[in-house]
Design a protein around this motif. Sequence first.
Motif, PDB file in Angstrom:
ATOM      1  N   SER A  41       0.830  -1.207   0.000  1.00  0.00           N
ATOM      2  CA  SER A  41       0.000   0.000   0.000  1.00  0.00           C
ATOM      3  C   SER A  41       0.864   1.257   0.000  1.00  0.00           C
ATOM      4  O   SER A  41       0.611   2.205  -0.742  1.00  0.00           O
ATOM      5  CB  SER A  41      -0.929   0.019   1.215  1.00  0.00           C
ATOM      6  N   ARG A  57      -8.310   4.780  -1.614  1.00  0.00           N
ATOM      7  CA  ARG A  57      -8.482   3.348  -1.877  1.00  0.00           C
ATOM      8  C   ARG A  57      -8.911   3.085  -3.322  1.00  0.00           C
ATOM      9  O   ARG A  57      -8.431   2.151  -3.962  1.00  0.00           O
ATOM     10  CB  ARG A  57      -9.500   2.764  -0.899  1.00  0.00           C
ATOM     11  N   THR A  61      -6.799   0.835  -6.036  1.00  0.00           N
ATOM     12  CA  THR A  61      -7.404  -0.302  -6.725  1.00  0.00           C
ATOM     13  C   THR A  61      -7.247  -0.160  -8.237  1.00  0.00           C
ATOM     14  O   THR A  61      -6.913  -1.124  -8.932  1.00  0.00           O
ATOM     15  CB  THR A  61      -8.890  -0.443  -6.345  1.00  0.00           C
ATOM     16  N   VAL A  64      -3.601  -0.921  -9.151  1.00  0.00           N
ATOM     17  CA  VAL A  64      -3.334  -2.363  -9.099  1.00  0.00           C
ATOM     18  C   VAL A  64      -3.953  -3.055 -10.302  1.00  0.00           C
ATOM     19  O   VAL A  64      -3.322  -3.909 -10.933  1.00  0.00           O
ATOM     20  CB  VAL A  64      -3.851  -2.980  -7.778  1.00  0.00           C
ATOM     21  N   THR A  65      -5.188  -2.697 -10.632  1.00  0.00           N
ATOM     22  CA  THR A  65      -5.862  -3.290 -11.797  1.00  0.00           C
ATOM     23  C   THR A  65      -5.047  -3.044 -13.066  1.00  0.00           C
ATOM     24  O   THR A  65      -4.848  -3.954 -13.876  1.00  0.00           O
ATOM     25  CB  THR A  65      -7.287  -2.705 -11.949  1.00  0.00           C
ATOM     26  N   GLU A  68      -1.756  -5.120 -12.920  1.00  0.00           N
ATOM     27  CA  GLU A  68      -2.042  -6.544 -13.140  1.00  0.00           C
ATOM     28  C   GLU A  68      -2.319  -6.820 -14.627  1.00  0.00           C
ATOM     29  O   GLU A  68      -1.858  -7.817 -15.169  1.00  0.00           O
ATOM     30  CB  GLU A  68      -3.260  -6.973 -12.312  1.00  0.00           C
ATOM     31  N   ARG A  98      -2.665  -9.508  -0.516  1.00  0.00           N
ATOM     32  CA  ARG A  98      -4.035  -9.300  -0.997  1.00  0.00           C
ATOM     33  C   ARG A  98      -4.364 -10.054  -2.277  1.00  0.00           C
ATOM     34  O   ARG A  98      -5.512 -10.348  -2.554  1.00  0.00           O
ATOM     35  CB  ARG A  98      -4.284  -7.810  -1.256  1.00  0.00           C
ATOM     36  N   MET A  99      -3.334 -10.310  -3.068  1.00  0.00           N
ATOM     37  CA  MET A  99      -3.534 -10.955  -4.365  1.00  0.00           C
ATOM     38  C   MET A  99      -2.998 -12.382  -4.293  1.00  0.00           C
ATOM     39  O   MET A  99      -2.101 -12.678  -3.503  1.00  0.00           O
ATOM     40  CB  MET A  99      -2.803 -10.176  -5.461  1.00  0.00           C
ATOM     41  N   THR A 153      -8.570  -5.651  -5.045  1.00  0.00           N
ATOM     42  CA  THR A 153      -7.577  -5.673  -3.972  1.00  0.00           C
ATOM     43  C   THR A 153      -8.110  -6.271  -2.667  1.00  0.00           C
ATOM     44  O   THR A 153      -7.343  -6.418  -1.716  1.00  0.00           O
ATOM     45  CB  THR A 153      -7.055  -4.242  -3.688  1.00  0.00           C
ATOM     46  N   GLU A 154      -9.374  -6.625  -2.609  1.00  0.00           N
ATOM     47  CA  GLU A 154      -9.956  -7.164  -1.379  1.00  0.00           C
ATOM     48  C   GLU A 154     -10.569  -8.555  -1.549  1.00  0.00           C
ATOM     49  O   GLU A 154     -10.633  -9.316  -0.587  1.00  0.00           O
ATOM     50  CB  GLU A 154     -11.054  -6.219  -0.855  1.00  0.00           C
TER      51      GLU A 154
END
Length: 197
Positions: A41, A57, A61, A64-65, A68, A98-99, A153-154
């Motif tokens: 984070s 947040r 997210t 991260v998306t 990825e 988280r992943m 992420t969750e």
Amino acid sequence: MNQVVIGEVGGQGAGKEELWKAICKISRENEIFAYARYSTSVFLRKMLGNMDIVDGRDNITKLVTFLEATRGEGDAMRRMLESVRGERPTLRIIDSIRMLADETFLRAESHNILLYITADQKIRYDRVKRRGDKPGEKELTWEKFLEQEASLTEKHIPEIGSRADWEIENNGSLEELEEKVREFFARVVRPMAERPE
């Protein structure tokens, strides 16, 4: 003494920050433990800051998306671990797993522990609203909280947590949490650190 790597997994508001504080306190009491914390984070917030983007947040997210999709699964964890590769504290805490690929990276470490910190969903929601340390948290609605729980992420947290080596339920006081962390140290961390190779 073996280097031990603890990967923390837990949903928003589960108490990962308080868990970290308890680990610091107990590590200091057990003088053999030099410790360091590594957070995807924090790493992602720095990336957003470098791009002059607010670090809430939702933006984490989205980042991260994007990573990825364009650079492969677990890119944030891989980059963060590469940035600290040469550091050798006795105890390395990775916050937070988280992943699914994050779990794979953790398990590649020689002496690894996956630690799951949990709390009831309503308690976690109340904590997030009360702390309000990220943009929009003080105004967070229950519906938005549930939406975030289903985000990239969750959403894997319960699945990863189901494979944890140790679980700490954090529905009570800070004193209760600290006692649970002491037990975790005595039963899991110290034996792994001191195990002859």
